[in-house]
Scaffold this active site. Structure first.
Site, PDB file in Angstrom:
ATOM      1  CG  PHE A   1      -1.615  -1.334   1.430  1.00 52.36           C
ATOM      2  CD1 PHE A   1      -2.252  -2.005   0.394  1.00 52.36           C
ATOM      3  CD2 PHE A   1      -1.538  -1.956   2.665  1.00 52.36           C
ATOM      4  CE1 PHE A   1      -2.814  -3.262   0.592  1.00 52.36           C
ATOM      5  CE2 PHE A   1      -2.087  -3.212   2.867  1.00 52.36           C
ATOM      6  CZ  PHE A   1      -2.731  -3.870   1.830  1.00 52.36           C
ATOM      7  CB  CYS A   2       2.195   3.581  -1.605  1.00 52.70           C
ATOM      8  SG  CYS A   2       2.021   3.132  -3.321  1.00 52.70           S
TER       9      CYS A   2
END
Ligand code: PMP
Length: 466
Positions: A387-388
């Site tokens: 998720f970055c």
């Protein structure tokens, strides 16, 4: 000192709220049918709002009503150019009102939160020291590194809101050099959905002579954001997470750094006057308004969409939206709690206030495999991965970077550590049926296993169609 997240609205039950928002707000795509690998079709359950939320029907209608009148902004003498320019500048006022901006704040339109934070990194004064928790999204972690003269201090993952404030205070108190300092913090985590103590962090920053920017990418779609009340210096958010997916974002806040820096992009629109010099050179006078950082033809559709979403959410009433979302969160959490193989990821613990974003791992399952089965067998769209926010997810999983295994073979056998997680996220357009289907799907997949076989293709887990 209270560490209750400051942006939290007070409603506890949807019924207690007078708002019409106890029903989901109408969004596009709510009747789209998707095929199931096992046969038949089902309405798509969009449970990846944290990545991009569907457009509000109201936003789409506003855009459609405006589209025939579309014209150039700030350029043309024609009627539609004037109308479009008014629409663009009025959108700025609407966004300022939505964010509770101070009279002298600027609202700069960008492409996204990432763009907004890169803009702030570009205009920060020389030698600014930046303080950022390692738990942040990469959009908050990384832009400052583009500047050789900026020192970035990464703060370790706090395990409570109180510890976040204490960690920041200690870091700021130990700051060696004088000069400008900036704290960058998220309002709500894109991994755990947990709310951060924004007001308290802002107070700590200001007490130590630092400024603070709020990454509201995940907060603004779920909670009111009040820049003046929270006493933050800037706020950044993206239209596509705020039900306005037309390519615009916002950086709003203090004008001085923006006014004094070189334009983010050089070109028309940012320049007030460009004149030839006698020696053959060119002199440029830049705007000192938001236009300074908005060179080029602006994205009037994207900007108007954001303003429309701001108004739609305000009119629906955050009190009701928050109350309804809390019911959905409770439903998901209660459902997942009944499956012992599921571990929900959290920094601040079970009782932490949160928005409708939850990440989890399933013992014995590869996360990509699980997400693929939710999609192919139940028509549910979630996200898997890191998720970055790699450092945060690594902390929560207690695992080191590695290549996940083939999706057919569980990477996380009982007792092993998962390398990726699954994220489910929802918001104002989510009907109860979507989260109910999700909870049922998790229960069935864990109990019965997938009904189809899957293979890895281009790094993604996909149904094996033979
Ligand atoms: N910050 C947070 C907390 C986010 O969740 C995201 C998007 N996942 C971003 C920043 C970056 O937003 P964008 O991709 O719209 O630039």
């Amino acid at each position: 000192m209270s560490t209750r997240p400051s942006a939290l609205a007070s409603a506890d039950s949807c019924a207690a709220s007078s708002s019409a928002a106890c029903e989901p707000l109408p969004v596009l795509g709510s009747d789209v049918l998707v095929p199931l690998v096992t046969g038949g079709e089902v309405t798509y359950a969009a449970l990846d709002y944290a990545a991009s939320a569907p457009a509000l029907r109201r936003v789409w209608d506003d855009i459609a009503a405006y589209a025939p009148y579309y014209g150039s902004v700030h350029r043309g003498a024609g009627y539609l150019s004037q109308l479009s320019t008014d629409l663009f500048e009025n959108s700025r006022k609407d966004v300022a009102a939505f964010l509770g901006c101070r009279a002298d704040d600027q609202v700069v339109f960008t492409r996204s939160t990432t763009d907004s934070l890169n803009l702030l990194a570009a205009v920060a004064p020389r030698g600014t020291q930046v303080f950022v928790f390692e738990t942040e999204h990469h959009a908050s972690l990384l832009p400052w590194r583009q500047r050789a003269d900026i020192a970035v201090h990464y703060l370790s993952a706090p395990r409570s809101p109180r510890q976040a404030v204490e960690t920041l205070e200690t870091a700021l108190a130990g700051r060696a050099a004088e000069g400008p300092a900036l704290v960058c913090v998220t309002g709500a985590s894109n991994v755990t959905g947990e709310l951060w103590p924004v007001r308290e962090l802002a107070a700590a920053a200001h007490a130590h002579g630092a400024r603070i920017v709020l990454d509201a990418a995940q907060l603004a779609p779920h909670h009111p954001v009040d820049i003046a009340a929270a006493d933050v210096d800037w706020v950044a958010f993206s239209g596509h997470k705020l039900y306005a997916p037309f390519g615009a974002g916002v950086l709003a806040g203090r004008a001085d750094w923006l006014r004094e820096a070189q334009p983010y992009l050089a070109g028309g629109g940012a320049s007030r006057k460009v004149a030839r010099r006698d020696d053959g050179g060119i002199d440029v006078e830049w705007h000192t308004t938001a236009a300074r950082h908005e060179a080029g033809s602006p994205n009037v559709i994207g900007v108007y969409a954001i303003a429309s979403a701001c108004k739609a959410l305000t009119e629906a009433g955050f009190e009701g939206l928050v109350a309804r979302e809390r019911q959905l969160i409770a439903k998901v959490r209660a459902g997942l709690a009944e499956v012992p193989e599921v571990r929900v990821l959290s920094l601040f613990g079970d009782d932490a206030p949160r928005v409708g974003v939850l990440s989890f791992v399933v013992e014995g399952w590869n996360s990509s495999h699980f997400a693929a089965a939710l999609s192919a067998e139940y028509g549910i769209g979630v996200r898997d991965g890191l998720f970055c926010a790699h450092p945060l997810v690594r902390t929560l999983l207690d695992s080191e970077p590695d290549e996940p295994g083939e999706c057919g073979a569980p990477e996380a056998a009982p007792g092993e550590r998962a390398l990726n997680a699954i994220r489910v996220s929802f918001g104002a357009g989510t009907p109860d049926e979507h989260v109910e289907r999700f909870v049922r799907a998790v229960r069935e997949l864990v109990r019965d296993g997938a009904r189809w076989s899957y293979r890895t293709e281009d790094g993604r887990c996909v149904p094996d169609r033979g």
